[in-house]
Design an enzyme around this catalytic site. Structure first.
Site, PDB file in Angstrom:
ATOM      1  N   ALA A  52       0.836  -1.203   0.000  1.00  0.00           N
ATOM      2  CA  ALA A  52       0.000   0.000   0.000  1.00  0.00           C
ATOM      3  C   ALA A  52       0.864   1.244   0.000  1.00  0.00           C
ATOM      4  CB  ALA A  52      -0.927   0.014   1.217  1.00  0.00           C
ATOM      5  N   LYS A  53       0.406   2.258  -0.741  1.00  0.00           N
ATOM      6  CA  LYS A  53       1.121   3.536  -0.789  1.00  0.00           C
ATOM      7  C   LYS A  53       1.265   4.142   0.593  1.00  0.00           C
ATOM      8  CE  LYS A  53      -1.174   4.479  -5.217  1.00  0.00           C
ATOM      9  NZ  LYS A  53      -2.153   5.335  -5.899  1.00  0.00           N
TER      10      LYS A  53
END
Length: 281
Positions: free
Chosen positions: A237-238
């Protein structure tokens, strides 16, 4: 002809999970003599940052992935989303709601794929208050369409059960459209015949199949692939700082080698491929 797409949101840089999704969509199209399209899902308000778009183009080229035609932008399709919303309102299938997440959590008696299922508090509201979202009356919608099916290449035929989400929001109060509505309309507009995406979105396809029936849209086939996950089982995930493709590119790593490694399911130490995460059939 088979047509696939990769549809990133410019609210952060791409990482290996995005690269894997892009490689899957790209290769499925070209292995079958089809087309691979690129769509930028840029309607997420202030979180969408134009500077990431050029980075996306460079990242994909670095991976050796080319797309057919010009990239499409959701921000150019706002009228399409609004028109679909008005059509569903005219059918008597949308109703306004101003319930907060806390209120929904407090009143809900069931848990669905996205958390507490909305209990229908505003289902019979006649007047739309200022700042309301618009929810789909899923039971009424299914009564209108009758039983529906959709096909996943891996899991096979599926009976559509959008009721597992409850009455989903289609027109958000803070954005032009929800993911469910925008993605469904966009895939139809782009002529997508094979929707490729991660297993975490498997159950969302139940809602999208219903929207296709209500709006007279073509029905694609779906291909839900595994997700790259961290050692603790969470997907990349960013927001958790998974290393970006842009950083790898600028550090001199070889994009073609990374793409080939992803195809062979060779991942960095600690990263693995999960075939079922929050979206098991």
């Amino acid at each position: 002809m088979i047509v696939t797409r990769f549809a990133p949101s410019p609210n952060g840089p791409l990482h290996l999970g995005h690269a894997y999704a892009a490689v899957v969509a790209h290769d499925l199209a070209y292995e079958r003599g089809g087309a691979f399209r690129l769509r930028i899902e840029d309607i997420d308000g202030a979180r969408s940052r134009p500077e990431f778009v050029e980075e996306f183009f460079q990242d994909l080229e670095w991976l050796g992935l080319s797309w057919d035609g010009e990239a499409a932008f959701q921000s150019h399709r706002l009228a399409r989303y609004a028109g679909a919303g008005e059509r569903l309102k005219a059918m008597g299938l949308l109703y306004p709601c101003r319930c907060t997440r806390a209120e929904i959590a407090a009143a809900a008696t069931e848990i669905g794929p996205d958390g507490p299922i909305y209990p229908g508090t505003c289902r019979h509201r006649a007047v739309a208050p200022e700042g309301a979202a618009w929810r789909l009356d899923v039971t009424a919608a299914m009564n209108r369409t009758g039983p529906l099916e959709w096909l996943d290449e891996g899991a096979g035929p599926q009976a559509a059960t959008p009721q597992i989400f409850g009455d989903v929001v289609l027109l958000r109060k803070d954005l032009p459209a929800s993911y469910h509505l925008a993605a469904t309309l966009d895939d139809a507009a782009d002529g997508i015949t094979l929707v490729t995406r991660g297993m975490d979105l498997f159950r969302s396809s139940h809602v999208h199949r219903l929207l296709q029936a209500l709006l007279d849209l073509p029905v694609p086939v779906w291909h839900h692939h595994g997700l790259l996950v961290e050692p603790d089982g969470r997907k990349l995930a960013k927001r958790r700082g998974s290393p970006s493709l842009a950083d790898r590119r600028r550090a001199g790593e070889g994009g073609l080698a990374i793409a080939d490694a992803l195809r062979a399911q060779r991942f960095p130490a600690g990263i693995s491929l999960s075939q079922a995460l929050n979206g098991t059939p």
